[in-house]
Design a protein around this motif. Structure first.
Motif, PDB file in Angstrom:
ATOM      1  N   HIS A  48       0.822  -1.212   0.000  1.00  0.00           N
ATOM      2  CA  HIS A  48       0.000   0.000   0.000  1.00  0.00           C
ATOM      3  C   HIS A  48       0.856   1.261   0.000  1.00  0.00           C
ATOM      4  CE1 HIS A  48      -3.145  -2.813   1.634  1.00  0.00           C
ATOM      5  NE2 HIS A  48      -3.792  -2.190   0.687  1.00  0.00           N
ATOM      6  N   PHE A  49       2.100   1.151   0.480  1.00  0.00           N
ATOM      7  CA  PHE A  49       2.972   2.314   0.550  1.00  0.00           C
ATOM      8  C   PHE A  49       3.746   2.522  -0.752  1.00  0.00           C
ATOM      9  CE2 PHE A  49       6.425   4.988   2.331  1.00  0.00           C
ATOM     10  CZ  PHE A  49       5.651   5.894   3.036  1.00  0.00           C
ATOM     11  N   LEU A  50       3.620   1.577  -1.686  1.00  0.00           N
ATOM     12  CA  LEU A  50       4.266   1.702  -2.979  1.00  0.00           C
ATOM     13  C   LEU A  50       3.415   2.561  -3.907  1.00  0.00           C
ATOM     14  CD1 LEU A  50       5.338  -2.038  -3.376  1.00  0.00           C
ATOM     15  CD2 LEU A  50       6.854  -0.113  -2.890  1.00  0.00           C
ATOM     16  N   GLY A  51       4.018   3.018  -4.995  1.00  0.00           N
ATOM     17  CA  GLY A  51       3.296   3.813  -5.971  1.00  0.00           C
ATOM     18  C   GLY A  51       2.309   2.980  -6.773  1.00  0.00           C
ATOM     19  N   SER A 107       9.024   5.872  11.725  1.00  0.00           N
ATOM     20  CA  SER A 107       8.601   5.694  10.331  1.00  0.00           C
ATOM     21  C   SER A 107       7.088   5.722  10.140  1.00  0.00           C
ATOM     22  CB  SER A 107       9.132   4.376   9.791  1.00  0.00           C
ATOM     23  OG  SER A 107      10.549   4.362   9.782  1.00  0.00           O
ATOM     24  N   ARG A 108       6.696   6.193   8.964  1.00  0.00           N
ATOM     25  CA  ARG A 108       5.300   6.108   8.543  1.00  0.00           C
ATOM     26  C   ARG A 108       4.956   4.701   8.068  1.00  0.00           C
ATOM     27  NH1 ARG A 108       6.762  11.533   6.833  1.00  0.00           N
ATOM     28  NH2 ARG A 108       5.147  13.033   7.447  1.00  0.00           N
ATOM     29  N   ALA A 109       5.944   3.987   7.533  1.00  0.00           N
ATOM     30  CA  ALA A 109       5.738   2.623   7.039  1.00  0.00           C
ATOM     31  C   ALA A 109       7.081   1.914   7.015  1.00  0.00           C
ATOM     32  CB  ALA A 109       5.116   2.624   5.646  1.00  0.00           C
ATOM     33  N   GLU A 110       7.040   0.608   7.177  1.00  0.00           N
ATOM     34  CA  GLU A 110       8.230  -0.232   7.100  1.00  0.00           C
ATOM     35  C   GLU A 110       7.845  -1.546   6.433  1.00  0.00           C
ATOM     36  OE1 GLU A 110      11.372   0.140   7.780  1.00  0.00           O
ATOM     37  OE2 GLU A 110      11.392   2.089   8.802  1.00  0.00           O
ATOM     38  N   GLY A 111       8.785  -2.460   6.367  1.00  0.00           N
ATOM     39  CA  GLY A 111       8.503  -3.821   5.952  1.00  0.00           C
ATOM     40  C   GLY A 111       8.703  -4.715   7.157  1.00  0.00           C
ATOM     41  N   CYS A 134       3.803   1.512  13.118  1.00  0.00           N
ATOM     42  CA  CYS A 134       3.449   1.761  11.723  1.00  0.00           C
ATOM     43  C   CYS A 134       3.267   0.438  10.992  1.00  0.00           C
ATOM     44  CB  CYS A 134       4.544   2.591  11.044  1.00  0.00           C
ATOM     45  SG  CYS A 134       6.136   1.728  10.883  1.00  0.00           S
ATOM     46  N   PRO A 135       2.586   0.477   9.861  1.00  0.00           N
ATOM     47  CA  PRO A 135       2.561  -0.717   9.033  1.00  0.00           C
ATOM     48  C   PRO A 135       3.888  -0.771   8.258  1.00  0.00           C
ATOM     49  CG  PRO A 135       1.227   1.010   8.030  1.00  0.00           C
ATOM     50  CD  PRO A 135       1.703   1.532   9.356  1.00  0.00           C
ATOM     51  N   THR A 136       4.563  -1.874   8.267  1.00  0.00           N
ATOM     52  CA  THR A 136       4.325  -3.122   8.967  1.00  0.00           C
ATOM     53  C   THR A 136       5.616  -3.536   9.643  1.00  0.00           C
ATOM     54  OG1 THR A 136       5.003  -4.448   7.055  1.00  0.00           O
ATOM     55  CG2 THR A 136       2.666  -3.838   7.184  1.00  0.00           C
ATOM     56  N   GLY A 137       5.548  -4.507  10.556  1.00  0.00           N
ATOM     57  CA  GLY A 137       6.749  -5.058  11.143  1.00  0.00           C
ATOM     58  C   GLY A 137       7.018  -4.748  12.592  1.00  0.00           C
ATOM     59  N   PRO A 138       6.995  -3.465  13.017  1.00  0.00           N
ATOM     60  CA  PRO A 138       7.362  -3.178  14.402  1.00  0.00           C
ATOM     61  C   PRO A 138       6.559  -3.941  15.440  1.00  0.00           C
ATOM     62  CG  PRO A 138       7.418  -1.157  13.150  1.00  0.00           C
ATOM     63  CD  PRO A 138       6.872  -2.212  12.223  1.00  0.00           C
ATOM     64  N   SER A 163       6.911  -9.812   6.853  1.00  0.00           N
ATOM     65  CA  SER A 163       6.139  -9.667   8.086  1.00  0.00           C
ATOM     66  C   SER A 163       4.768 -10.302   7.917  1.00  0.00           C
ATOM     67  CB  SER A 163       5.977  -8.190   8.480  1.00  0.00           C
ATOM     68  OG  SER A 163       4.993  -7.561   7.681  1.00  0.00           O
ATOM     69  N   ASP A 164       4.148 -10.677   9.022  1.00  0.00           N
ATOM     70  CA  ASP A 164       2.804 -11.250   8.990  1.00  0.00           C
ATOM     71  C   ASP A 164       1.779 -10.241   8.494  1.00  0.00           C
ATOM     72  OD1 ASP A 164       3.376 -13.852   9.883  1.00  0.00           O
ATOM     73  OD2 ASP A 164       3.429 -13.198  11.976  1.00  0.00           O
ATOM     74  N   ASP A 165       1.966  -8.960   8.826  1.00  0.00           N
ATOM     75  CA  ASP A 165       1.021  -7.942   8.377  1.00  0.00           C
ATOM     76  C   ASP A 165       1.012  -7.816   6.858  1.00  0.00           C
ATOM     77  OD1 ASP A 165       0.061  -7.312  10.852  1.00  0.00           O
ATOM     78  OD2 ASP A 165       1.336  -5.560  11.155  1.00  0.00           O
ATOM     79  N   ILE A 166       2.202  -7.828   6.244  1.00  0.00           N
ATOM     80  CA  ILE A 166       2.262  -7.765   4.782  1.00  0.00           C
ATOM     81  C   ILE A 166       1.627  -9.011   4.193  1.00  0.00           C
ATOM     82  CG2 ILE A 166       3.760  -7.631   2.763  1.00  0.00           C
ATOM     83  CD1 ILE A 166       5.787  -6.116   4.406  1.00  0.00           C
ATOM     84  N   ALA A 167       1.907 -10.151   4.793  1.00  0.00           N
ATOM     85  CA  ALA A 167       1.322 -11.402   4.301  1.00  0.00           C
ATOM     86  C   ALA A 167      -0.204 -11.339   4.333  1.00  0.00           C
ATOM     87  CB  ALA A 167       1.832 -12.573   5.144  1.00  0.00           C
ATOM     88  N   SER A 168      -0.753 -10.831   5.415  1.00  0.00           N
ATOM     89  CA  SER A 168      -2.211 -10.720   5.525  1.00  0.00           C
ATOM     90  C   SER A 168      -2.779  -9.795   4.457  1.00  0.00           C
ATOM     91  CB  SER A 168      -2.590 -10.206   6.915  1.00  0.00           C
ATOM     92  OG  SER A 168      -2.225 -11.130   7.916  1.00  0.00           O
ATOM     93  N   SER A 169      -2.097  -8.673   4.193  1.00  0.00           N
ATOM     94  CA  SER A 169      -2.558  -7.735   3.163  1.00  0.00           C
ATOM     95  C   SER A 169      -2.578  -8.392   1.792  1.00  0.00           C
ATOM     96  CB  SER A 169      -1.655  -6.496   3.131  1.00  0.00           C
ATOM     97  OG  SER A 169      -1.789  -5.727   4.304  1.00  0.00           O
ATOM     98  N   LEU A 170      -1.542  -9.156   1.483  1.00  0.00           N
ATOM     99  CA  LEU A 170      -1.464  -9.813   0.177  1.00  0.00           C
ATOM    100  C   LEU A 170      -2.587 -10.842   0.017  1.00  0.00           C
ATOM    101  CD1 LEU A 170       2.400 -10.349  -0.081  1.00  0.00           C
ATOM    102  CD2 LEU A 170       1.033  -8.708  -1.369  1.00  0.00           C
ATOM    103  N   ARG A 171      -2.861 -11.571   1.096  1.00  0.00           N
ATOM    104  CA  ARG A 171      -3.920 -12.574   1.024  1.00  0.00           C
ATOM    105  C   ARG A 171      -5.303 -11.924   0.920  1.00  0.00           C
ATOM    106  NH1 ARG A 171      -0.967 -14.894   5.625  1.00  0.00           N
ATOM    107  NH2 ARG A 171       0.493 -16.479   4.852  1.00  0.00           N
ATOM    108  N   GLU A 172      -5.512 -10.860   1.705  1.00  0.00           N
ATOM    109  CA  GLU A 172      -6.844 -10.268   1.784  1.00  0.00           C
ATOM    110  C   GLU A 172      -7.129  -9.310   0.627  1.00  0.00           C
ATOM    111  OE1 GLU A 172      -6.852  -8.469   5.615  1.00  0.00           O
ATOM    112  OE2 GLU A 172      -6.631 -10.377   6.683  1.00  0.00           O
TER     113      GLU A 172
END
Length: 353
Positions: A115-118, A260-264, A284-288, A139-148
């Motif tokens: 979501h943080f990419l262009g 950060s506003r966003a991370e991986g 922030c999304p995601t990782g921390p 990260s699990d958060d990124i994984a969830s975003s990709l699945r959902e």
């Protein structure tokens, strides 16, 4: 001996580049390792195995990027056909897209919330990642975003590795700073939100008794330096640039902050904790939230809230007992991320049918 290919744009600075260098050294103990880059200028990290530069440097224009994608894919396909790799691992979007085009056996590592990419990268991810053998977000958060959000069913999270012994060695080099200090590390970009950190530190009581050192470089350097000057904090906030050994700073800091506003999956947090340095991180999304355990190894705070960051800096700086408790817990909170463990996860994922 099984053959592993690691594809990335370059080995010049950056968290993803360091991860590839670290993995290559771990893999090289048991595999024939090849790192494939598009630009071998400024190799900043030691690596294992051999390095092949297919010489397709980055283009700025949309036409140039499109041409580069096809050219990189063509060169990779020729190399894959010749070398017959058993495992192909891509890192970061600039390498993942052509690697997937060249081979559907590619496992693509995603290092930031899409979501943080262009818009173009989001479109490319939607188009290319379903074609990969597996997608391995950090990260699990990124994984969830990709699945959902993208309905991908080929997603398996793999965290980044930590070279504990190397960090210990580097952090033990001689070091001096005249005052106590807290540290932040990262590229000087909008994503890292260092302007908020500078304001938070300036308004803290701790600035009377310690310094803030921000390690890194980037396009916002002049703006951040002007902000520090306008606040009259030149003697207390230091921006020495990107250093080859930030770990000696982590080892000697009171704690680390991340705004950060966003991370991986922010490796600077992991690296600090591995050196017993407590952390304060924006949630922030995601990782921390997958790294920081509140009141155990650090504090996770609301992203973008300057007042909470200021208050937490003061709380942690002036409570020595609390700092010592968090420091004692820090190393063991990340020990599961050893290079050996993470390398084994990559190979096991590649062997899945």
């Amino acid at each position: 001996m099984e053959k592993i290919a690691l594809i990335i744009n370059s080995l010049s600075s950056g968290g993803g580049e360091r991860v590839v260098a670290t993995l290559s050294q771990g893999f090289a103990k048991n595999y024939d390792v090849t790192i494939i880059v598009f630009n071998s200028n400024n190799v900043d990290y030691d690596f294992g195995g051999k390095l092949i530069d297919i010489d397709c440097i980055e283009k700025k224009s949309l036409i140039g990027k499109s041409y580069n994608l096809l050219k990189r894919s063509y060169k990779l396909k020729k190399l894959f056909n010749r070398e017959k790799f058993d495992h192909i691992f891509g890192f970061m979007e600039s390498a993942n897209y052509p690697a997937i085009l060249a081979s559907r056996e590619t496992i693509a590592s995603l290092h930031i919330d899409f979501h943080f990419l262009g818009a173009i990268d989001r479109l490319l991810i939607s188009s290319f990642y379903p074609l990969a053998k597996r997608v391995a977000p950090v990260s699990d958060d990124i994984a969830s975003s990709l699945r959902e959000q993208l309905k991908l069913n080929n997603v398996s999270r793999i965290y980044n590795p930590v070279p504990f012994q190397e960090l210990e060695t580097l952090s033990s080099e001689p070091f001096e700073h005249p005052r106590k200090f807290i540290i932040a590390v990262g590229r000087l970009t909008y994503q890292k939100h260092f302007d908020l950190m500078i304001d938070a530190f300036t308004k803290s009581k701790a600035q009377q008794d310690c310094d803030l050192i921000i390690l890194g470089d980037g396009e916002l350097r002049q703006e951040l330096e002007a902000q520090v000057q306008a606040l009259g904090m030149e003697d207390k906030i230091h921006l020495p640039g990107r250093l080859k050994n930030p770990f000696v700073y982590m080892k000697n800091a009171e704690f680390m902050t991340l705004s950060s506003r966003a991370e991986g999956f922010p490796m600077v947090l992991i690296e600090a904790l591995s050196l017993s340095c407590p952390v304060i991180s924006a949630d922030c999304p995601t990782g921390p939230r997958e790294i920081v355990q509140n009141d155990v190894n650090g504090f996770l705070i609301e992203e973008g809230n300057q007042q909470i960051l200021t208050d937490t800096i003061d709380k942690l700086f002036y409570d020595k007992t609390l700092r010592e408790k968090l420091s004692a817990n820090a190393r063991r909170s990340v020990e599961h991320l050893s290079v050996e463990n993470i390398c084994a996860e990559w190979v096991a994922l590649s062997k899945q049918t």
